[in-house]
Design a protein around this motif. Structure first.
Motif, short mmCIF file in Angstrom:
data_model
loop_
_atom_site.label_atom_id
_atom_site.label_comp_id
_atom_site.label_asym_id
_atom_site.label_seq_id
_atom_site.Cartn_x
_atom_site.Cartn_y
_atom_site.Cartn_z
N ASP A 86 2.84 7.49 7.69
CA ASP A 86 2.84 7.91 6.29
C ASP A 86 1.60 7.38 5.56
OD1 ASP A 86 4.07 9.02 3.86
OD2 ASP A 86 4.33 6.92 3.29
N ILE A 87 1.29 6.09 5.75
CA ILE A 87 0.11 5.51 5.09
C ILE A 87 -1.17 6.16 5.61
CG2 ILE A 87 -1.24 3.39 4.79
CD1 ILE A 87 1.39 1.83 4.90
N LYS A 88 -1.22 6.38 6.92
CA LYS A 88 -2.39 7.01 7.54
C LYS A 88 -2.60 8.42 6.97
CE LYS A 88 -4.36 7.15 12.21
NZ LYS A 88 -4.53 8.59 12.52
N ASN A 89 -1.52 9.16 6.80
CA ASN A 89 -1.62 10.52 6.25
C ASN A 89 -2.09 10.48 4.79
OD1 ASN A 89 -0.80 11.71 8.62
ND2 ASN A 89 1.36 11.83 8.03
N GLU A 100 -6.81 4.54 -4.43
CA GLU A 100 -5.63 4.56 -3.57
C GLU A 100 -6.00 4.15 -2.14
OE1 GLU A 100 -3.32 8.10 -3.66
OE2 GLU A 100 -2.69 7.83 -5.75
N ILE A 101 -7.14 4.63 -1.66
CA ILE A 101 -7.59 4.26 -0.31
C ILE A 101 -7.83 2.75 -0.22
CG2 ILE A 101 -9.52 4.42 1.32
CD1 ILE A 101 -9.72 7.39 0.64
N GLU A 102 -8.45 2.19 -1.25
CA GLU A 102 -8.71 0.75 -1.27
C GLU A 102 -7.41 -0.05 -1.25
OE1 GLU A 102 -11.66 -0.94 -1.02
OE2 GLU A 102 -12.29 1.11 -0.51
N GLU A 103 -6.38 0.52 -1.86
CA GLU A 103 -5.07 -0.15 -1.88
C GLU A 103 -4.34 0.04 -0.55
OE1 GLU A 103 -0.71 0.52 -3.87
OE2 GLU A 103 -2.45 1.19 -5.03
N LEU A 104 -4.49 1.22 0.05
CA LEU A 104 -3.75 1.55 1.27
C LEU A 104 -4.33 0.90 2.53
CD1 LEU A 104 -3.11 5.34 0.58
CD2 LEU A 104 -1.35 3.56 0.71
N LYS A 105 -5.64 0.75 2.60
CA LYS A 105 -6.28 0.23 3.82
C LYS A 105 -5.77 -1.16 4.22
CE LYS A 105 -10.58 2.76 4.45
NZ LYS A 105 -12.06 2.70 4.42
N PRO A 106 -5.70 -2.14 3.30
CA PRO A 106 -5.18 -3.46 3.67
C PRO A 106 -3.72 -3.40 4.16
CG PRO A 106 -6.31 -3.58 1.56
CD PRO A 106 -6.15 -2.13 1.90
#
Length: 357
Positions: free
Chosen positions: A53-56, A80-86
């Motif tokens: 889900d996070i990867k998508n 959002e990407i900066e938040e999701l990557k970690p």
């Protein structure tokens, strides 16, 4: 890693399907086995679904940035990407360690055999010191210690001492202690103050249950004899000590630490099952060792694993090149740091082996 996780998910679905089969209910052992596997896989599958889900989400936001139609949406996508990557990286690390197969023996109690090696009286004294170190460690862990048999040395310590440890996850902690332990110090009997090197061997065996190994009573020869060690007034007065010989394998065990013949026989049978179980899995250990050249071996008990240098207050574990300078504390049972370092290295080796497959 994704391929491995997909295999796990497929197996999870297979187990779910099997559990819903009415025929499985007629086989309680099979149902229990499937239930246990289902519980073990469920958490990993949930992590995998979250990872997907996070990867998508990251891929979707990346597409928005590449399109660049609306600066405001593009900026939100970047945030959002900066938040999701970690979150993704943290989850990946957790998943990797969950992929490491659990040692089925980790939750077992253990039987520990400590024997003096090269070095005569000093080796026996050192064997006694190792026993004392494990006794104190067991106290700190809240484990129960039972001495099964011992042979004392005239100058102190033990030629041999065999004891059981009971508690939570005992084998998972103690399994790294198997091997040759070397000591360098000035013996109390040395008048010239010269440093001597002696050794003791330690074998840690996961305690076998009756379901782990079948023992045919017709294969056993049971002898009684008079106890010669500590034990109170019964010593040398009654034939309470027990020696059991498993004739097909030649394995011999004995116990004389309890007051009654019945108690000694019960302990001796526990030792025998454990010895036979250890022999049973030895081939599997050899196969694992051949497949994975592990530094942190738990099978080769002839390998020199550790040096205790008293003049320098130094402990060195040769398997992982770990050196600590708090030997006095370690001999008092503070061995958590050593065991944790070995556990981490072992897990890293297993993880690398999985990733290479």
């Amino acid at each position: 890693m994704e391929e491995k996780l997909q295999q796990v998910k497929e197996r999870f679905e297979e187990v779910q399907t099997a559990m819903s089969d009415p025929a499985v209910y007629d086989d309680p052992d099979r149902y229990t086995e499937l239930t246990k596997e289902h519980a073990e896989l469920k958490e990993l599958v949930e992590d995998y679904d979250q990872w997907v889900d996070i990867k998508n989400q990251i891929e979707g936001n990346t597409e928005l940035i590449e399109e660049g139609d609306d600066p405001e949406i593009t900026e939100i996508a970047r945030e959002e990407i900066e938040e999701l990557k970690p979150r993704l990286e943290k989850l990946e690390e957790e998943i990797k360690y969950k992929l490491i197969p659990k040692d089925p023996d980790d939750s077992k109690n253990v039987i520990v055999e400590v024997r003096s090696g090269t070095g005569g009286d000093e080796a026996a004294i050192f064997a006694g010191d190792l026993f004392d170190m494990y006794r104190r460690y067991a106290d700190k862990m809240g484990w129960k210690l039972n001495v099964m048999t011992l042979s004392e040395s005239e100058k102190g310590g033990f030629k041999e001492i065999i004891f059981g440890l009971e508690g939570d996850e005992v084998y998972s902690k103690m399994k790294y202690e198997s091997g040759v332990h070397r000591v360098q110090r000035v013996p109390e009997t040395e008048s010239q103050g010269r440093v001597h090197t002696s050794a003791a061997t330690v074998a840690v065996l996961p305690e076998a249950e009756e379901v782990d190994v079948e023992v045919n009573t017709s294969d056993l020869r049971i002898d009684t004899f008079r106890a010669s060690g500590a034990g109170g007034q019964h010593v040398n007065k009654t034939d309470s000590a027990i020696r059991i010989t498993h004739e097909p394998s030649g394995v011999v065990v004995e116990c004389q630490e309890e007051r009654s013949q019945h108690q000694n026989k019960e302990k001796a049978m526990k030792m025998l099952r454990t010895k036979l179980y250890d022999a049973k899995v030895e081939e599997q250990r050899k196969e694992r060792a051949a497949e994975r050249k592990s530094q942190v071996s738990t099978g080769d008990r002839s390998a020199k694993i550790r040096t205790y240098n008293f003049p320098q207050s130094r402990l060195t574990d040769h398997r992982i090149n770990l050196t600590l300078y708090n030997l006095e504390d370690i001999m008092k049972g503070d061995i958590d740091e050593v065991i944790e370092a070995l556990r981490v290295e072992d897990n890293l080796e297993k993880l690398n082996a999985i990733m290479e497959q």
